[in-house]
Design an enzyme around this catalytic site. Structure first.
Site, PDB file in Angstrom:
ATOM      1  N   ARG A  63       0.022  14.995  12.715  1.00 45.02           N
ATOM      2  CA  ARG A  63       0.599  14.747  11.390  1.00 45.02           C
ATOM      3  C   ARG A  63       0.690  15.993  10.495  1.00 45.02           C
ATOM      4  NH1 ARG A  63      -1.492   8.858   9.502  1.00 45.02           N
ATOM      5  NH2 ARG A  63       0.410   8.873   8.294  1.00 45.02           N
ATOM      6  N   ARG A 112      -8.797  -0.242   4.255  1.00 37.14           N
ATOM      7  CA  ARG A 112      -7.860   0.742   3.683  1.00 37.14           C
ATOM      8  C   ARG A 112      -6.518   0.091   3.388  1.00 37.14           C
ATOM      9  NH1 ARG A 112      -6.217   5.063   7.174  1.00 37.14           N
ATOM     10  NH2 ARG A 112      -4.819   5.244   5.425  1.00 37.14           N
ATOM     11  N   CYS A 144      -5.267  13.376  12.339  1.00 36.57           N
ATOM     12  CA  CYS A 144      -5.973  12.117  12.164  1.00 36.57           C
ATOM     13  C   CYS A 144      -5.928  11.379  13.482  1.00 36.57           C
ATOM     14  CB  CYS A 144      -5.384  11.297  11.021  1.00 36.57           C
ATOM     15  SG  CYS A 144      -3.855  10.516  11.425  1.00 36.57           S
ATOM     16  N   ASP A 197       4.020   0.822  12.055  1.00 36.71           N
ATOM     17  CA  ASP A 197       2.857   0.136  11.478  1.00 36.71           C
ATOM     18  C   ASP A 197       2.741  -1.326  11.929  1.00 36.71           C
ATOM     19  OD1 ASP A 197       2.156   2.453  10.236  1.00 36.71           O
ATOM     20  OD2 ASP A 197       2.750   1.845   8.213  1.00 36.71           O
ATOM     21  N   LYS A 240       0.835  -1.211   0.000  1.00 43.61           N
ATOM     22  CA  LYS A 240       0.000   0.000   0.000  1.00 43.61           C
ATOM     23  C   LYS A 240       0.866   1.257   0.000  1.00 43.61           C
ATOM     24  CE  LYS A 240      -1.871   1.802   3.924  1.00 43.61           C
ATOM     25  NZ  LYS A 240      -1.606   3.248   4.015  1.00 43.61           N
ATOM     26  N   ASN A 241       1.854   1.292   0.878  1.00 39.49           N
ATOM     27  CA  ASN A 241       2.626   2.524   1.021  1.00 39.49           C
ATOM     28  C   ASN A 241       3.616   2.741  -0.126  1.00 39.49           C
ATOM     29  OD1 ASN A 241       1.232   3.089   3.289  1.00 39.49           O
ATOM     30  ND2 ASN A 241       2.922   2.749   4.734  1.00 39.49           N
ATOM     31  N   ARG A 246      -4.937  10.815   3.876  1.00 46.65           N
ATOM     32  CA  ARG A 246      -3.913  11.848   4.003  1.00 46.65           C
ATOM     33  C   ARG A 246      -2.833  11.736   2.929  1.00 46.65           C
ATOM     34  NH1 ARG A 246      -2.979  14.517   8.334  1.00 46.65           N
ATOM     35  NH2 ARG A 246      -0.790  14.346   7.802  1.00 46.65           N
TER      36      ARG A 246
HETATM   37  C1  UD1 Z   1       4.013   7.059   6.363  1.00 43.73           C
HETATM   38  C2  UD1 Z   1       3.192   5.822   6.118  1.00 43.73           C
HETATM   39  C3  UD1 Z   1       2.549   5.341   7.417  1.00 43.73           C
HETATM   40  C4  UD1 Z   1       3.614   5.147   8.471  1.00 43.73           C
HETATM   41  C5  UD1 Z   1       4.474   6.394   8.622  1.00 43.73           C
HETATM   42  C6  UD1 Z   1       5.660   6.192   9.547  1.00 43.73           C
HETATM   43  C7  UD1 Z   1       2.468   6.156   3.831  1.00 43.73           C
HETATM   44  C8  UD1 Z   1       1.346   6.440   2.894  1.00 43.73           C
HETATM   45  N1  UD1 Z   1       2.164   6.155   5.134  1.00 43.73           N
HETATM   46  O1  UD1 Z   1       3.129   8.090   6.811  1.00 43.73           O
HETATM   47  O2  UD1 Z   1       1.896   4.099   7.152  1.00 43.73           O
HETATM   48  O3  UD1 Z   1       2.997   4.882   9.709  1.00 43.73           O
HETATM   49  O4  UD1 Z   1       5.003   6.778   7.335  1.00 43.73           O
HETATM   50  O5  UD1 Z   1       6.441   5.131   9.117  1.00 43.73           O
HETATM   51  O6  UD1 Z   1       3.577   5.896   3.417  1.00 43.73           O
HETATM   52  N2  UD1 Z   1       6.084  14.986  10.489  1.00 43.73           N
HETATM   53  C9  UD1 Z   1       6.261  16.323  10.742  1.00 43.73           C
HETATM   54  N3  UD1 Z   1       6.229  17.190   9.678  1.00 43.73           N
HETATM   55  C10 UD1 Z   1       6.035  16.786   8.402  1.00 43.73           C
HETATM   56  C11 UD1 Z   1       5.858  15.414   8.154  1.00 43.73           C
HETATM   57  C12 UD1 Z   1       5.895  14.532   9.219  1.00 43.73           C
HETATM   58  O7  UD1 Z   1       6.449  16.734  11.891  1.00 43.73           O
HETATM   59  O8  UD1 Z   1       6.019  17.622   7.491  1.00 43.73           O
HETATM   60  C13 UD1 Z   1       6.126  14.009  11.606  1.00 43.73           C
HETATM   61  C14 UD1 Z   1       4.805  13.252  11.786  1.00 43.73           C
HETATM   62  O9  UD1 Z   1       3.874  13.984  12.559  1.00 43.73           O
HETATM   63  C15 UD1 Z   1       5.284  11.990  12.491  1.00 43.73           C
HETATM   64  C16 UD1 Z   1       6.663  11.744  11.857  1.00 43.73           C
HETATM   65  O10 UD1 Z   1       7.049  12.994  11.287  1.00 43.73           O
HETATM   66  O11 UD1 Z   1       5.442  12.224  13.849  1.00 43.73           O
HETATM   67  C17 UD1 Z   1       6.693  10.683  10.799  1.00 43.73           C
HETATM   68  O12 UD1 Z   1       5.636  10.883   9.903  1.00 43.73           O
HETATM   69  P1  UD1 Z   1       5.737  10.515   8.360  1.00 43.73           P
HETATM   70  O13 UD1 Z   1       6.898   9.627   8.097  1.00 43.73           O
HETATM   71  O14 UD1 Z   1       5.642  11.769   7.566  1.00 43.73           O
HETATM   72  O15 UD1 Z   1       4.413   9.688   8.140  1.00 43.73           O
HETATM   73  P2  UD1 Z   1       3.620   9.594   6.787  1.00 43.73           P
HETATM   74  O16 UD1 Z   1       4.556   9.804   5.652  1.00 43.73           O
HETATM   75  O17 UD1 Z   1       2.386  10.428   6.860  1.00 43.73           O
END
Ligand code: UD1
Length: 418
Positions: free
Chosen positions: A122, A398, A117, A306, A22-23, A93
């Site tokens: 996030r 999902r 969420c 995850d 998925k990711n 998202r």
């Molecule tokens: C992706 C995965 C999700 C997984 C997560 C962490 C996808 C579609 N989803 O989510 O399944 O649980 O990685 O491995 O690939 N953060 C910030 N600022 C930003 C972006 C992120 O502070 O601009 C923080 C987030 O709040 C969180 C951390 O960074 O605490 C990691 O988040 P992130 O790796 O961005 O998660 P996703 O990419 O949304």
């Protein structure tokens, strides 16, 4: 609303074919926005998030075809809108992934700002500041991110935190930027590497994907290609955890063992026998005692957030005490209250859960709060004495393709009801 009804207590036994990740497929579908000509993505899982991404691309005017095997072919010649609307972004998202490629190729984009969420706030600040460093003009107004750029310029970007979709967005922006972009503190997740491999096949020049420093030399255009998505490591880990918790034996086929090192080590620590082939993994728990394990989530190659909820479910029924620390998301412990309803013994202190394994847990009506929480409740249901009813399984759909059908094939007593 659909629910899963599970009668627990049957050791799972057999083989399960793992779906595409998925990711990985979500960023790959976003990357089709960069392609000249037709682009085909294969090994696409049948998931709600994939349908949402297809709707998002179609809403932008992209021609999308889906064949009987769920291979997806896109063509961007018909694109006529650069907007990701609130209706779709609020349900997924990862819609934010169209931001980088659309801006890089078409010079403008509007994406509804994802809200918080269930698992945390996030933010997307790192996505935005990275694009700004590449010369984008970005405003956030009335709930929308609006970005413009004549042509993005290569830049050295040091990301504040490791972010998976943030790295992917900046990667997809940098491939068409003028000059060289260096992404520091980049996410090393296998799904980032898969995206980089696909972009390179399309004609991009990326080195270092899978390490914290990715160097991208911008090119003028990218070609549509045929690309097969890598296997889902979280789905693999979930089925193996289901084998472990029920004291069974499951072989995951069409898997990618080298993406699961940290998880497989925890299964071994928990007492499981693990065998690995080139593209399969077998977990055998028959006649063995399940032992508690300590877990701290970390970016890849650390233990994935995850898989945290699924290993927590295992600890609930294991011998000893296991300490589970969540470091990635601030609110990813909502399965704890539901597991306690099933008789688990868990003390929660902030983002640390102290789990004392119980000889028996009991079926109960429970509520899924997010995708991986739903997996942990299903697993607990598979081992619980009596009947478990898992509500709000739209979360499950999902990220897991026909989970009940695949668990039934492994011997589980599980059915979907309306
Ligand atoms: C992706 C995965 C999700 C997984 C997560 C962490 C996808 C579609 N989803 O989510 O399944 O649980 O990685 O491995 O690939 N953060 C910030 N600022 C930003 C972006 C992120 O502070 O601009 C923080 C987030 O709040 C969180 C951390 O960074 O605490 C990691 O988040 P992130 O790796 O961005 O998660 P996703 O990419 O949304």
């Amino acid at each position: 609303m659909e629910k899963l009804v599970i009668e627990g207590g049957i050791p799972l036994e057999g083989e399960v074919v793992i779906s595409g990740a998925k990711n990985a497929v979500l960023p790959l579908l976003a990357a089709t926005l960069l392609a000249d000509g037709n682009m085909t993505i294969r090994n696409v899982p049948r998931l709600r998030d994939v349908n949402t991404t297809v709707k998002l691309l179609q809403g932008m005017g992209v021609t999308v075809g889906v064949d009987d095997d769920n291979n997806i072919t896109t063509n961007t010649e018909t694109i006529n809108s650069y907007v990701a609307p609130y209706d779709l972004v609020k349900t997924m998202r990862a819609s934010i992934l169209v931001l980088g490629p659309t801006l890089a190729r078409y010079g403008e984009v509007e994406v509804s700002l994802p809200g918080g969420c269930a698992i945390g706030s996030r933010p997307v600040n790192i996505h935005l500041s990275g694009l700004e460093a590449m010369g984008a003009d970005i405003t956030v107004h009335e709930g929308f991110i609006r970005a413009k750029a004549e042509r993005l310029q290569g830049a050295r970007i040091v990301m504040d935190k490791v972010t998976v979709t943030g790295t992917e967005n900046l990667l997809m922006a940098a491939v068409l930027a003028e000059g060289t972009t260096i992404l520091e503190n980049a996410a090393c997740e296998p799904e980032v590497t898969d995206l980089a491999n696909c972009l390179n096949k399309m004609g991009a020049s990326i080195i270092g994907a899978g390490t914290p420093t990715i160097v991208i030399q911008g090119v003028d255009r990218l070609q549509g290609v045929d690309y097969t998505v890598l296997p889902d490591r979280i789905e693999t880990g979930t089925f193996l955890a289901a084998a472990a918790i029920t004291g069974g034996r499951v072989r995951a086929l069409k898997a990618a063992p080298d993406t699961l090192d940290a998880v497989l080590q925890k299964f071994r620590d928990a007492g499981a026998k693990i065998e690995i082939g080139e593209d399969w993994i077998e977990l055998d728990m028959r006649g063995r005692t399940l032992k508690s394990v300590d877990i701290t989530t970390d970016p890849y190659p650390g233990f994935p957030t995850d898989m945290q909820a699924q290993l927590m479910a295992m600890n609930c029924c294991a011998q000893g005490i296991g300490v589970v620390v969540e470091t990635i998301f601030e609110n990813r412990m909502m399965h704890v209250a539901e597991l306690i309803r099933m008789g688990a013994n868990i003390r929660l202190e902030g983002n640390t859960a102290i789990v004392a394994g119980m000889p028996t847990i009991y079926g109960a009506p429970v509520m899924a709060t997010d995708l991986r929480a739903s997996a942990s409740l299903i697993m607990a249901g598979l081992v619980a004495q009596g009947k478990t009813i898992v509500d709000r399984i739209y979360h499950t759909d999902r990220g897991y393709e026909k989970i009940e059908v695949r668990l039934q094939k492994l011997g589980a007593q599980i059915k979907r009801i309306s």
